[in-house]
Design a protein around this motif. Structure first.
Motif, PDB file in Angstrom:
ATOM      1  N   PHE A 107       6.841   0.847  47.267  1.00  0.00           N
ATOM      2  CA  PHE A 107       6.165   1.903  46.512  1.00  0.00           C
ATOM      3  C   PHE A 107       4.806   2.170  47.154  1.00  0.00           C
ATOM      4  O   PHE A 107       3.920   1.321  47.146  1.00  0.00           O
ATOM      5  CB  PHE A 107       5.993   1.493  45.048  1.00  0.00           C
ATOM      6  CG  PHE A 107       7.284   1.397  44.294  1.00  0.00           C
ATOM      7  CD1 PHE A 107       7.786   2.476  43.586  1.00  0.00           C
ATOM      8  CD2 PHE A 107       8.031   0.219  44.314  1.00  0.00           C
ATOM      9  CE1 PHE A 107       8.994   2.396  42.915  1.00  0.00           C
ATOM     10  CE2 PHE A 107       9.233   0.117  43.636  1.00  0.00           C
ATOM     11  CZ  PHE A 107       9.719   1.213  42.939  1.00  0.00           C
ATOM     12  N   ASN A 108       4.672   3.354  47.718  1.00  0.00           N
ATOM     13  CA  ASN A 108       3.408   3.736  48.341  1.00  0.00           C
ATOM     14  C   ASN A 108       3.202   5.231  48.182  1.00  0.00           C
ATOM     15  O   ASN A 108       4.040   5.917  47.584  1.00  0.00           O
ATOM     16  CB  ASN A 108       3.388   3.335  49.826  1.00  0.00           C
ATOM     17  CG  ASN A 108       4.562   3.914  50.593  1.00  0.00           C
ATOM     18  OD1 ASN A 108       4.835   5.114  50.534  1.00  0.00           O
ATOM     19  ND2 ASN A 108       5.284   3.055  51.315  1.00  0.00           N
ATOM     20  N   ARG A 109       2.120   5.721  48.720  1.00  0.00           N
ATOM     21  CA  ARG A 109       1.788   7.131  48.498  1.00  0.00           C
ATOM     22  C   ARG A 109       2.852   8.060  49.079  1.00  0.00           C
ATOM     23  O   ARG A 109       3.209   9.063  48.470  1.00  0.00           O
ATOM     24  CB  ARG A 109       0.421   7.451  49.107  1.00  0.00           C
ATOM     25  CG  ARG A 109      -0.020   8.881  48.834  1.00  0.00           C
ATOM     26  CD  ARG A 109      -1.484   9.119  49.095  1.00  0.00           C
ATOM     27  NE  ARG A 109      -1.859  10.471  48.710  1.00  0.00           N
ATOM     28  CZ  ARG A 109      -2.165  10.848  47.492  1.00  0.00           C
ATOM     29  NH1 ARG A 109      -2.164   9.955  46.511  1.00  0.00           N
ATOM     30  NH2 ARG A 109      -2.483  12.093  47.222  1.00  0.00           N
ATOM     31  N   PHE A 110       3.389   7.713  50.249  1.00  0.00           N
ATOM     32  CA  PHE A 110       4.376   8.613  50.843  1.00  0.00           C
ATOM     33  C   PHE A 110       5.694   8.582  50.088  1.00  0.00           C
ATOM     34  O   PHE A 110       6.362   9.611  49.946  1.00  0.00           O
ATOM     35  CB  PHE A 110       4.612   8.269  52.314  1.00  0.00           C
ATOM     36  CG  PHE A 110       5.586   9.206  52.969  1.00  0.00           C
ATOM     37  CD1 PHE A 110       5.229  10.528  53.220  1.00  0.00           C
ATOM     38  CD2 PHE A 110       6.851   8.793  53.322  1.00  0.00           C
ATOM     39  CE1 PHE A 110       6.114  11.410  53.809  1.00  0.00           C
ATOM     40  CE2 PHE A 110       7.752   9.661  53.915  1.00  0.00           C
ATOM     41  CZ  PHE A 110       7.379  10.970  54.164  1.00  0.00           C
ATOM     42  N   ASN A 124      11.372  20.025  43.253  1.00  0.00           N
ATOM     43  CA  ASN A 124      10.516  19.776  44.406  1.00  0.00           C
ATOM     44  C   ASN A 124      10.575  18.291  44.750  1.00  0.00           C
ATOM     45  O   ASN A 124      10.910  17.455  43.903  1.00  0.00           O
ATOM     46  CB  ASN A 124       9.080  20.250  44.158  1.00  0.00           C
ATOM     47  CG  ASN A 124       8.374  19.467  43.062  1.00  0.00           C
ATOM     48  OD1 ASN A 124       8.068  18.279  43.227  1.00  0.00           O
ATOM     49  ND2 ASN A 124       8.093  20.127  41.944  1.00  0.00           N
ATOM     50  N   PRO A 125      10.285  17.929  45.998  1.00  0.00           N
ATOM     51  CA  PRO A 125      10.434  16.534  46.435  1.00  0.00           C
ATOM     52  C   PRO A 125       9.592  15.549  45.634  1.00  0.00           C
ATOM     53  O   PRO A 125      10.000  14.405  45.426  1.00  0.00           O
ATOM     54  CB  PRO A 125       9.991  16.578  47.902  1.00  0.00           C
ATOM     55  CG  PRO A 125      10.214  17.987  48.334  1.00  0.00           C
ATOM     56  CD  PRO A 125       9.914  18.821  47.119  1.00  0.00           C
ATOM     57  N   ARG A 126       8.427  15.985  45.157  1.00  0.00           N
ATOM     58  CA  ARG A 126       7.545  15.058  44.452  1.00  0.00           C
ATOM     59  C   ARG A 126       8.143  14.620  43.123  1.00  0.00           C
ATOM     60  O   ARG A 126       8.204  13.421  42.830  1.00  0.00           O
ATOM     61  CB  ARG A 126       6.168  15.711  44.215  1.00  0.00           C
ATOM     62  CG  ARG A 126       5.188  14.793  43.517  1.00  0.00           C
ATOM     63  CD  ARG A 126       3.897  15.502  43.131  1.00  0.00           C
ATOM     64  NE  ARG A 126       3.164  15.999  44.282  1.00  0.00           N
ATOM     65  CZ  ARG A 126       1.956  16.559  44.190  1.00  0.00           C
ATOM     66  NH1 ARG A 126       1.378  16.712  42.997  1.00  0.00           N
ATOM     67  NH2 ARG A 126       1.328  16.976  45.277  1.00  0.00           N
ATOM     68  N   ILE A 127       8.604  15.566  42.320  1.00  0.00           N
ATOM     69  CA  ILE A 127       9.136  15.202  41.006  1.00  0.00           C
ATOM     70  C   ILE A 127      10.431  14.403  41.147  1.00  0.00           C
ATOM     71  O   ILE A 127      10.717  13.515  40.344  1.00  0.00           O
ATOM     72  CB  ILE A 127       9.344  16.455  40.117  1.00  0.00           C
ATOM     73  CG1 ILE A 127       9.670  16.024  38.683  1.00  0.00           C
ATOM     74  CG2 ILE A 127      10.418  17.345  40.662  1.00  0.00           C
ATOM     75  CD1 ILE A 127       9.735  17.187  37.714  1.00  0.00           C
ATOM     76  N   ALA A 162      -3.033  10.207  54.706  1.00  0.00           N
ATOM     77  CA  ALA A 162      -3.756   9.223  53.912  1.00  0.00           C
ATOM     78  C   ALA A 162      -3.372   7.798  54.303  1.00  0.00           C
ATOM     79  O   ALA A 162      -4.227   6.903  54.388  1.00  0.00           O
ATOM     80  CB  ALA A 162      -3.486   9.462  52.437  1.00  0.00           C
ATOM     81  N   ILE A 163      -2.076   7.569  54.564  1.00  0.00           N
ATOM     82  CA  ILE A 163      -1.616   6.236  54.950  1.00  0.00           C
ATOM     83  C   ILE A 163      -2.170   5.856  56.323  1.00  0.00           C
ATOM     84  O   ILE A 163      -2.637   4.725  56.541  1.00  0.00           O
ATOM     85  CB  ILE A 163      -0.070   6.185  54.945  1.00  0.00           C
ATOM     86  CG1 ILE A 163       0.454   6.295  53.516  1.00  0.00           C
ATOM     87  CG2 ILE A 163       0.428   4.901  55.585  1.00  0.00           C
ATOM     88  CD1 ILE A 163       1.956   6.422  53.419  1.00  0.00           C
ATOM     89  N   LEU A 164      -2.157   6.789  57.265  1.00  0.00           N
ATOM     90  CA  LEU A 164      -2.686   6.489  58.603  1.00  0.00           C
ATOM     91  C   LEU A 164      -4.190   6.245  58.555  1.00  0.00           C
ATOM     92  O   LEU A 164      -4.718   5.409  59.285  1.00  0.00           O
ATOM     93  CB  LEU A 164      -2.365   7.639  59.552  1.00  0.00           C
ATOM     94  CG  LEU A 164      -0.878   7.875  59.844  1.00  0.00           C
ATOM     95  CD1 LEU A 164      -0.691   9.059  60.769  1.00  0.00           C
ATOM     96  CD2 LEU A 164      -0.257   6.622  60.451  1.00  0.00           C
ATOM     97  N   LYS A 165      -4.870   6.951  57.660  1.00  0.00           N
ATOM     98  CA  LYS A 165      -6.311   6.741  57.506  1.00  0.00           C
ATOM     99  C   LYS A 165      -6.606   5.329  57.031  1.00  0.00           C
ATOM    100  O   LYS A 165      -7.563   4.689  57.466  1.00  0.00           O
ATOM    101  CB  LYS A 165      -6.870   7.768  56.528  1.00  0.00           C
ATOM    102  CG  LYS A 165      -8.391   7.732  56.392  1.00  0.00           C
ATOM    103  CD  LYS A 165      -8.857   8.840  55.452  1.00  0.00           C
ATOM    104  CE  LYS A 165     -10.372   8.797  55.293  1.00  0.00           C
ATOM    105  NZ  LYS A 165     -10.841   9.872  54.357  1.00  0.00           N
ATOM    106  N   LEU A 190       2.971  15.910  53.853  1.00  0.00           N
ATOM    107  CA  LEU A 190       2.178  15.626  55.038  1.00  0.00           C
ATOM    108  C   LEU A 190       0.838  14.990  54.698  1.00  0.00           C
ATOM    109  O   LEU A 190       0.352  14.116  55.428  1.00  0.00           O
ATOM    110  CB  LEU A 190       1.966  16.909  55.842  1.00  0.00           C
ATOM    111  CG  LEU A 190       3.165  17.408  56.648  1.00  0.00           C
ATOM    112  CD1 LEU A 190       2.844  18.746  57.291  1.00  0.00           C
ATOM    113  CD2 LEU A 190       3.560  16.385  57.705  1.00  0.00           C
ATOM    114  N   ALA A 191       0.247  15.397  53.584  1.00  0.00           N
ATOM    115  CA  ALA A 191      -1.046  14.833  53.198  1.00  0.00           C
ATOM    116  C   ALA A 191      -0.951  13.325  52.976  1.00  0.00           C
ATOM    117  O   ALA A 191      -1.897  12.582  53.255  1.00  0.00           O
ATOM    118  CB  ALA A 191      -1.563  15.518  51.929  1.00  0.00           C
TER     119      ALA A 191
END
Length: 255
Positions: free
Chosen positions: A234-237, A183-186, A248-251, A243-244
């Motif tokens: 290095f950031n959340r995205f 999966n993209p996250r791992i 979060a970054i736009l918020k 998509l979440a």
């Protein structure tokens, strides 16, 4: 790699440069590849969620209840108990797994990211030499000295949920293992794992502790380290390409 005595060595780092200076000394080429894990509170042990507290429900029950509700929602239905365990871990269900990364900067991001939720708390960047840890579980390949098993290998059969549940009188040491990055996250996090058995022992307490090293990031340095990591991309995205994360970054941008 320096000799670790009966008490594990801790080193304090205040920025990325200090970590790099320390790591040049500590990396220990003879020990093979190293993995990293960041934790928001330096006092936390290296115990997976399922073993941290005296839970009143078995792992089998958690797995069955998760299957009950998640089976029709999963894009690809998991085939093995390990596959189901990965999916549970992915969505925050306590398991016997601990997440690690092949990248120290990925792990450092996780150590300092939630500084607002852990005020006045030092964070920790753990370094693990997986093949050295696995020697404690008698997983040694005399031909391939830096061998690390995968969840498909015979060495891990005894760590599957069904086996752990059935053989309650057997207590094995935790082991380091690799999994398919499906999966993209791992993949983004360069993820690897350790998995515990019935033996409730923190990874830092296994054997002679030559497999582990701990860097402590003082609470007052966490924000500046996070700022530097974001400058490096290095950031959340980048670590959660979902998509979440975009939301979060736009918020954050409109705060």
């Amino acid at each position: 790699m320096g000799e670790l005595g009966p008490e594990m060595i801790e080193k304090r780092i205040n920025n990325i440069s200090e970590f790099l200076d320390a790591w040049r000394v500590d990396q220990g080429h003879e020990a093979g590849t190293a993995w990293f894990r960041g934790q928001s509170d330096a006092s936390w042990s290296l115990l997976p969620g399922f073993l941290r507290n005296e839970v009143q429900v078995s792992e089998t029950t958690l797995l069955n209840r998760f299957k009950q509700s998640a089976a029709m929602l999963a894009d690809n239905r998991p085939q093995t108990s390990f596959d189901w365990t990965f999916l549970m871990q992915h969505y925050g269900v306590p398991t016997r797994l601990l997440d690690w990364s092949e990248s120290p900067l990925v792990a450092l991001y996780f150590a300092v990211d939630e500084f607002e939720n852990h005020p006045n708390r030092d964070a920790a960047l753990w370094c693990l030499w997986p093949t050295v840890l696995n020697k404690n579980a008698n997983i040694v390949d005399k031909v391939e000295g830096k061998y690390i098993p995968s969840f498909e290998d015979v060495e891990l059969e005894g760590y599957a949920t069904d086996s752990v549940r059935t053989n309650t009188r057997i207590e094995l040491f935790p082991v380091a293992t690799i999994a398919t990055r499906n999966n993209p996250r791992i993949q983004a996090q360069l993820g690897t794992f350790t998995i515990h058995h019935n033996k409730k022992i923190a990874i830092e307490d296994v054997g002679d502790q030559k497999h582990i090293l701990k860097y402590v990031i003082p609470s007052e340095s966490r924000h500046s380290v996070l700022t530097d990591l974001k400058l490096l991309g290095f950031n959340r995205f980048s670590l959660f390409p979902e998509l979440a994360s975009v939301g979060a970054i736009l918020k954050e941008m409109v705060k």
